[in-house]
Write an enzyme that holds these catalytic residues in place. Structure first.
Site, PDB file in Angstrom:
ATOM      1  N   TYR A   1       0.879  -1.162   0.000  1.00  0.00           N
ATOM      2  CA  TYR A   1       0.000   0.000   0.000  1.00  0.00           C
ATOM      3  C   TYR A   1       0.923   1.220   0.000  1.00  0.00           C
ATOM      4  CZ  TYR A   1      -4.413  -2.318   1.315  1.00  0.00           C
ATOM      5  OH  TYR A   1      -5.549  -3.072   1.341  1.00  0.00           O
TER       6      TYR A   1
ATOM      7  N   ASP B   1      -7.200  -0.611  -4.768  1.00  0.00           N
ATOM      8  CA  ASP B   1      -8.665  -0.520  -4.763  1.00  0.00           C
ATOM      9  C   ASP B   1      -9.228   0.148  -3.520  1.00  0.00           C
ATOM     10  OD1 ASP B   1      -8.240  -2.492  -2.875  1.00  0.00           O
ATOM     11  OD2 ASP B   1      -8.877  -4.132  -4.180  1.00  0.00           O
TER      12      ASP B   1
ATOM     13  N   HIS C   1     -11.749  -5.972  -3.328  1.00  0.00           N
ATOM     14  CA  HIS C   1     -11.288  -5.997  -1.937  1.00  0.00           C
ATOM     15  C   HIS C   1     -12.217  -6.833  -1.055  1.00  0.00           C
ATOM     16  CE1 HIS C   1      -8.003  -4.137   0.325  1.00  0.00           C
ATOM     17  NE2 HIS C   1      -8.791  -4.236   1.385  1.00  0.00           N
TER      18      HIS C   1
END
Length: 489
Positions: free
Chosen positions: A257, A285, A369
């Site tokens: 991330y 996402d 997700h």
């Protein structure tokens, strides 16, 4: 080392001077408060107290040396001398730890949980992945269950992910005389695996079992699976690497991330490269965290019981450091850091799949997700059909296509592969396999059940290897109705 008194430590219980005790060692974390990914309140609730239980419920002890300078260590204190934070106000990113984990009887894997209303059943009695979810619900702490199981808003996407597979029917072939069995092996980014299934990145696995991602790594090694280590894992990548049981053949990938502080992402990539990761999976996402209402309601209940409790749900806390400002140029930045294969996780339409291909990434994950980000986002299997209809040249191209979300059966795996996926990812089921004290053995049981279902249904379909799968073995008419009719590429 200097021994400190309770009174000395309790004087440092404010934002201006914050000390905490962890495993008998006392740390000055004043300068770290605002850097903590879970927000300052997580630490401040432990100021001047024994934070061991909160810390251990989420983190591995080695994180202390990574996050804090040696000068932060102020001394030690006798165990039990300090009070712990009130159990009625668990911290958002450090949910109250579950009841003491049960002991596994080695010879039978029967689990006994003296503090639990009912003992966890023997592993041999769990015969599908849904069984593991039911047991996990009974044995995980409320905060752990809310974090793992919750979806966004009304959870339409979470449930639609699984429902999409039920809209696709198999077309079995008969009289194929499969004498030598079936071969379920394949490759993921050039790495050999025994099943077309990998462990999707799932955060803070320590909420399910103290061995966390290390237990997942051990199970993956024994069963020949690939593991994608979450950016928010409980265990550092170095420990997970050491926990592998087949180091030479066992692929370990790293999730990324992109952090608001880009320096932290640079460090994440550096450590992944040094740990021998086989690729970087950039998750895109969730530029903002989804509204996971189960998680938020539980946090509100805590605050209602204790007016001094502050903070937000686990999901929002965990996502507070993610940058919402990245664009496609992040790939250029990443390639300047490493030449490892790059996978973009979170593709939800054919247009973005095409852009990823044009940018030269080695793989994409079709994922919403797990229904945890934007509710009513279409199921990944629909996105795969969208690609088949509007950009069929991506299927079987130099860019591998992976699918995750809602997969609970061997038939689900085969349907995704028959429509063009290279492999599929599962997240929650492996966490549920860890729960109730099962640990590594529970995860291996989950994999074994999937393997049995995949092998049996390959025989029903009349194929002996994965490359023989194709859309000719499916009737996807009902799901194809959900595919968008026109796109601009």
């Amino acid at each position: 080392m200097t021994f400190l008194t309770r009174e000395e430590i309790e004087r440092h219980s404010s934002r201006q001077s914050c000390w905490v005790a962890i495993h008998g060692s006392v740390y000055d974390v004043t300068e770290f408060i605002d850097e903590h990914p879970g927000g300052p309140q997580v630490i401040l609730r432990c100021a001047g107290k024994d934070a061991t239980a909160d810390f251990d419920s989420v983190h591995d002890k080695s994180l202390l040396s990574d996050a804090l300078e040696p000068s932060c260590l102020k001394g030690s204190i006798q165990p039990g001398a300090l009070s712990a934070p009130s159990p009625s106000s668990p911290s958002p990113s450090s949910p109250s730890p579950p009841s003491p984990l049960p002991k596994i009887v080695a010879t039978t894997t029967t689990v006994q949980t003296p503090t639990s209303p009912t003992p966890a059943p023997p592993l041999s009695t769990l015969i599908n992945l849904h069984d593991f979810e039911k047991v996990a619900h009974q044995h995980l702490s409320p905060h752990a269950w809310a974090y793992y199981a919750s979806g966004a808003d009304d959870e339409y996407s979470k449930h639609a992910n699984a429902k999409a597979y039920r809209k696709v029917s198999l077309r079995p072939r008969i009289l194929r005389s499969i004498r030598a069995g079936v071969d379920t092996s394949t490759t993921i980014l050039g790495q050999k695996v025994s099943l077309p299934v990998y462990m999707s990145p799932t955060g803070i696995a320590k909420l399910a079992h103290p061995d966390a991602e290390c237990a997942l790594a051990a199970a993956a090694g024994h069963e020949g699976l690939a593991q994608v280590l979450a950016n928010g894992a409980s265990m550092p990548i170095e420990r997970v690497r050491a926990a592998r049981t087949s180091p030479q053949q066992q692929p370990l990938f790293a999730q990324l991330y992109v952090n608001k502080d880009i320096r932290k992402s640079v460090e994440t990539v550096r450590r992944a490269v040094e740990a021998g990761a086989c690729g970087v999976w950039v998750t895109v996402d969730s530029p903002v965290v989804g509204k996971r209402e189960m998680d938020e309601r539980l946090n509100l209940e805590v605050q209602a019981r204790d007016s001094s409790a502050r903070g937000q749900g686990v999901a929002k806390t965990m996502a507070s450091s993610i940058s919402p400002f990245i664009d496609w140029e992040i790939l250029t930045w990443l390639r300047n850091l490493t030449d490892l294969p790059i996978v973009i996780k979170g593709i939800q339409c054919v247009e973005d799949a095409v852009l990823a291909y044009q940018r030269g990434v080695q793989g994409i994950v079709l994922s919403n997700h797990g229904g945890r980000s934007q509710d009513t986002a279409q199921p990944p299997l629909v996105t795969l059909l969208e690609i088949r209809r509007h950009a069929p040249y991506l299927i079987g191209s130099r860019m591998q296509i992976f699918v995750d979300g809602g997969i609970r059966r061997g038939t689900d795996v085969l349907k995704a592969l028959a429509l063009g996926a290279s492999a599929v990812g599962l997240g929650r089921p492996f966490l549920y396999g860890l729960a109730a004290g099962y640990g590594e053995e529970g995860v291996r049981r989950v994999i074994a059940l999937l393997r049995q279902e995949i092998e049996a249904n390959m025989v029903f379909l009349g194929v002996t290897k994965l490359s023989e799968l194709g859309p000719h073995l499916l009737n996807a008419t009902r799901l194809e109705r959900d595919v968008v009719g026109e796109v601009k590429l």
